[in-house]
Scaffold this motif. Structure first.
Motif, PDB file in Angstrom:
ATOM      1  N   GLU A 191      -9.730  22.128   6.716  1.00 60.45           N
ATOM      2  CA  GLU A 191      -9.328  20.731   6.501  1.00 60.45           C
ATOM      3  C   GLU A 191      -8.369  20.253   7.592  1.00 60.45           C
ATOM      4  O   GLU A 191      -8.487  19.128   8.087  1.00 60.45           O
ATOM      5  N   ILE A 192      -7.424  21.117   7.959  1.00 61.18           N
ATOM      6  CA  ILE A 192      -6.457  20.724   8.986  1.00 61.18           C
ATOM      7  C   ILE A 192      -6.957  21.058  10.392  1.00 61.18           C
ATOM      8  O   ILE A 192      -6.314  20.705  11.376  1.00 61.18           O
ATOM      9  N   MET A 199       0.264  20.545  16.770  1.00 59.47           N
ATOM     10  CA  MET A 199       0.707  20.049  15.479  1.00 59.47           C
ATOM     11  C   MET A 199       1.355  21.186  14.679  1.00 59.47           C
ATOM     12  O   MET A 199       1.003  22.345  14.861  1.00 59.47           O
ATOM     13  N   THR A 200       2.256  20.830  13.794  1.00 60.80           N
ATOM     14  CA  THR A 200       2.960  21.820  12.981  1.00 60.80           C
ATOM     15  C   THR A 200       2.688  21.555  11.510  1.00 60.80           C
ATOM     16  O   THR A 200       2.941  20.449  11.012  1.00 60.80           O
ATOM     17  N   LEU A 240      -4.212  22.879  -3.769  1.00 65.47           N
ATOM     18  CA  LEU A 240      -3.357  23.472  -2.750  1.00 65.47           C
ATOM     19  C   LEU A 240      -3.007  22.364  -1.772  1.00 65.47           C
ATOM     20  O   LEU A 240      -3.878  21.636  -1.312  1.00 65.47           O
ATOM     21  N   GLY A 241      -1.709  22.239  -1.464  1.00 63.87           N
ATOM     22  CA  GLY A 241      -1.266  21.186  -0.564  1.00 63.87           C
ATOM     23  C   GLY A 241      -0.779  21.729   0.761  1.00 63.87           C
ATOM     24  O   GLY A 241      -0.375  22.890   0.870  1.00 63.87           O
ATOM     25  N   MET A 271       3.924  13.612   8.889  1.00 68.34           N
ATOM     26  CA  MET A 271       4.098  13.721   7.432  1.00 68.34           C
ATOM     27  C   MET A 271       2.810  13.434   6.660  1.00 68.34           C
ATOM     28  O   MET A 271       2.838  13.033   5.499  1.00 68.34           O
ATOM     29  N   ARG A 272       1.680  13.699   7.288  1.00 67.70           N
ATOM     30  CA  ARG A 272       0.407  13.528   6.585  1.00 67.70           C
ATOM     31  C   ARG A 272       0.193  14.688   5.615  1.00 67.70           C
ATOM     32  O   ARG A 272       0.438  15.852   5.943  1.00 67.70           O
TER      33      ARG A 272
END
Length: 233
Positions: A21-22, A1-2, A219-220, A227-228
């Protein structure tokens, strides 16, 4: 994933929470960070040290790194009257201006490092890319800190100077690339549209990731594959 994030501004705790989180996997995932890692928060150096240890994290330079690098390079051997005197009037003015724009926290943390770590940080900052181009899921992305100043449709990305990529946000009403998505940070999304306070903004094949972490907002982070959006408070 990127994944892509930007404008962490020295908040190590939220940076680490986002990696959790990711669930960033060193072997399977790639993370691009679009500048302004440092300043305002107290742990920019700590974030840089962590980033530099991860082979799957790719940094793009922001205006805060661009401002800090020449000053930190000249003071990497430590603070002394002679070192400060060698800065000169112009550099001293730049140093003072940077300090007022969030740099004080960075300076304090930088000079608390060992000489070897200071040298490591300076070298690492010098490796930050001006921009990145990636293809994910059949879509092409241009990743840059702020935008494309003096844009022309037929102008190659390599032709832009760093100063044209780090301090001027794009026109969000304009489509820059019909076949690419422009991804930036730099401008807090609440300043584009108050309805996007603390949220990622997208319009006209342009995505802004600066959710305002420097000002206490989330923070995003965006996963380009689907596109999540991810957020940490």
């Amino acid at each position: 994933m990127t994944y892509v994030m930007s404008d962490i501004h020295g908040d190590f705790d939220r940076y680490m929470k986002m990696l959790e989180e990711i669930n960033l996997d060193e072997d399977k995932d790639t993370l691009y960070i679009l500048g302004d890692v440092i300043d305002f928060g107290e742990s920019g150096m700590k974030i840089l040290m962590d980033m530099s240890s991860r082979p799957n994290v790719y940094p793009v330079i922001g205006e805060h790194e661009y401002t800090a690098l020449p000053l930190l390079r000249r003071l990497a051997d430590g603070v002394s009257e002679s070192a400060i005197a060698k800065l000169g009037e112009k550099a001293l003015a730049a140093f003072a201006s940077w300090g007022k724009n969030g740099g004080q926290a960075t300076v304090r943390e930088f000079f608390a490092l060992s000489p070897d770590d200071r040298e490591w940080i300076v070298d690492y900052l010098g490796e930050f890319a001006p921009y990145e181009e990636v293809e994910v899921g059949g879509e092409s992305f241009v990743l840059v800190h702020a935008g494309l100043k003096n844009f022309a449709a037929d102008r190659p990305l390599d032709d832009y100077g760093i100063d044209e990529l780090i301090d001027e946000s794009p026109d969000f009403e304009r489509i820059y690339f019909p076949d690419k998505i422009l991804v930036t940070g730099h401008k807090p999304t609440v300043e584009i549209n108050p309805a996007y306070k603390g949220k990622i903004f997208s319009l006209n094949r342009h995505i802004d990731l600066d959710c305002g972490a420097a000002y206490g907002l989330p923070l995003g982070c965006l996963r380009l594959d689907d596109m999540r959006e991810f957020y940490v408070e």
